[in-house]
Design a protein around this motif. Structure first.
Motif, PDB file in Angstrom:
ATOM      1  N   ASP A  36      65.933  27.285   6.158  1.00 55.48           N
ATOM      2  CA  ASP A  36      64.547  27.756   6.199  1.00 55.48           C
ATOM      3  C   ASP A  36      64.087  28.205   4.809  1.00 55.48           C
ATOM      4  OD1 ASP A  36      64.522  27.263   8.900  1.00 55.48           O
ATOM      5  OD2 ASP A  36      64.793  29.364   9.496  1.00 55.48           O
ATOM      6  N   ILE A  37      64.932  28.951   4.131  1.00 55.95           N
ATOM      7  CA  ILE A  37      64.593  29.433   2.792  1.00 55.95           C
ATOM      8  C   ILE A  37      64.404  28.252   1.844  1.00 55.95           C
ATOM      9  CG2 ILE A  37      65.534  30.662   0.786  1.00 55.95           C
ATOM     10  CD1 ILE A  37      66.841  32.597   2.847  1.00 55.95           C
ATOM     11  N   GLN A  75      58.286  24.048  -0.463  1.00 52.12           N
ATOM     12  CA  GLN A  75      56.849  24.072  -0.199  1.00 52.12           C
ATOM     13  C   GLN A  75      56.111  24.857  -1.278  1.00 52.12           C
ATOM     14  OE1 GLN A  75      55.299  22.298   2.231  1.00 52.12           O
ATOM     15  NE2 GLN A  75      53.444  22.919   1.151  1.00 52.12           N
ATOM     16  N   ILE A  76      56.667  25.996  -1.685  1.00 57.91           N
ATOM     17  CA  ILE A  76      56.054  26.799  -2.742  1.00 57.91           C
ATOM     18  C   ILE A  76      55.958  25.983  -4.031  1.00 57.91           C
ATOM     19  CG2 ILE A  76      56.444  28.787  -4.265  1.00 57.91           C
ATOM     20  CD1 ILE A  76      57.548  30.261  -1.773  1.00 57.91           C
ATOM     21  N   ALA A  97      52.799  22.871  -7.928  1.00 56.83           N
ATOM     22  CA  ALA A  97      52.590  21.612  -8.648  1.00 56.83           C
ATOM     23  C   ALA A  97      51.196  21.074  -8.369  1.00 56.83           C
ATOM     24  CB  ALA A  97      53.655  20.602  -8.256  1.00 56.83           C
ATOM     25  N   ALA A  98      50.742  21.177  -7.130  1.00 57.33           N
ATOM     26  CA  ALA A  98      49.395  20.707  -6.781  1.00 57.33           C
ATOM     27  C   ALA A  98      48.338  21.558  -7.485  1.00 57.33           C
ATOM     28  CB  ALA A  98      49.201  20.757  -5.274  1.00 57.33           C
ATOM     29  N   GLN A  99      48.534  22.875  -7.534  1.00 54.76           N
ATOM     30  CA  GLN A  99      47.584  23.745  -8.231  1.00 54.76           C
ATOM     31  C   GLN A  99      47.556  23.444  -9.724  1.00 54.76           C
ATOM     32  OE1 GLN A  99      48.797  27.705  -7.259  1.00 54.76           O
ATOM     33  NE2 GLN A  99      47.739  27.721  -5.281  1.00 54.76           N
ATOM     34  N   ALA A 100      48.739  23.205 -10.301  1.00 59.71           N
ATOM     35  CA  ALA A 100      48.804  22.883 -11.725  1.00 59.71           C
ATOM     36  C   ALA A 100      48.101  21.561 -12.003  1.00 59.71           C
ATOM     37  CB  ALA A 100      50.249  22.816 -12.186  1.00 59.71           C
ATOM     38  N   GLU A 101      48.234  20.615 -11.110  1.00 55.63           N
ATOM     39  CA  GLU A 101      47.573  19.326 -11.272  1.00 55.63           C
ATOM     40  C   GLU A 101      46.056  19.487 -11.186  1.00 55.63           C
ATOM     41  OE1 GLU A 101      47.516  15.228  -8.799  1.00 55.63           O
ATOM     42  OE2 GLU A 101      49.512  16.037  -9.267  1.00 55.63           O
TER      43      GLU A 101
END
Length: 100
Positions: free
Chosen positions: A66-67, A73-74, A79-83
């Motif tokens: 789970d961790i 996911q984090i 990575a999506a935010q940085a993109e």
């Protein structure tokens, strides 16, 4: 030949006889019904302990999975935010270049 027998110490002979007696009594003790009950109870206790350890190990493994999934996911979100941030900067840079 008799000289060799005379050289054998009586204490050594006594120790040997005691060892044989102790060994014989030990074998009978280890093969007794009470000893078998003890072996059975000890084996049952070991099996219970094994089951407990296996349950704990399974729980720890599930938590670790789970961790790991949450950590992945984090990182994907970052990575999506940085993109997105890079795309916004690129658009701003292009707009500035067009204005000049």
């Amino acid at each position: 030949m008799l000289d060799c027998l005379k050289k054998i110490d009586k204490a050594k002979t006594g120790i040997f006889a005691a060892g044989v007696l102790f060994g014989t009594a030990g074998v009978k003790l280890l093969a007794s019904d009470d000893a078998k009950k003890l072996y059975t109870n000890c084996t049952a206790a070991v099996l219970r302990a094994k089951e407990c350890v296996m349950k704990t190990a399974t729980t720890v493994q599930e938590n670790a999975e789970d961790i790991y999934a949450e950590a992945k996911q984090i990182n994907e979100d970052r990575a999506a935010q940085a993109e997105e941030f890079d795309d916004e900067e690129l658009e701003e840079t292009e707009e500035e270049a067009v204005e000049e």
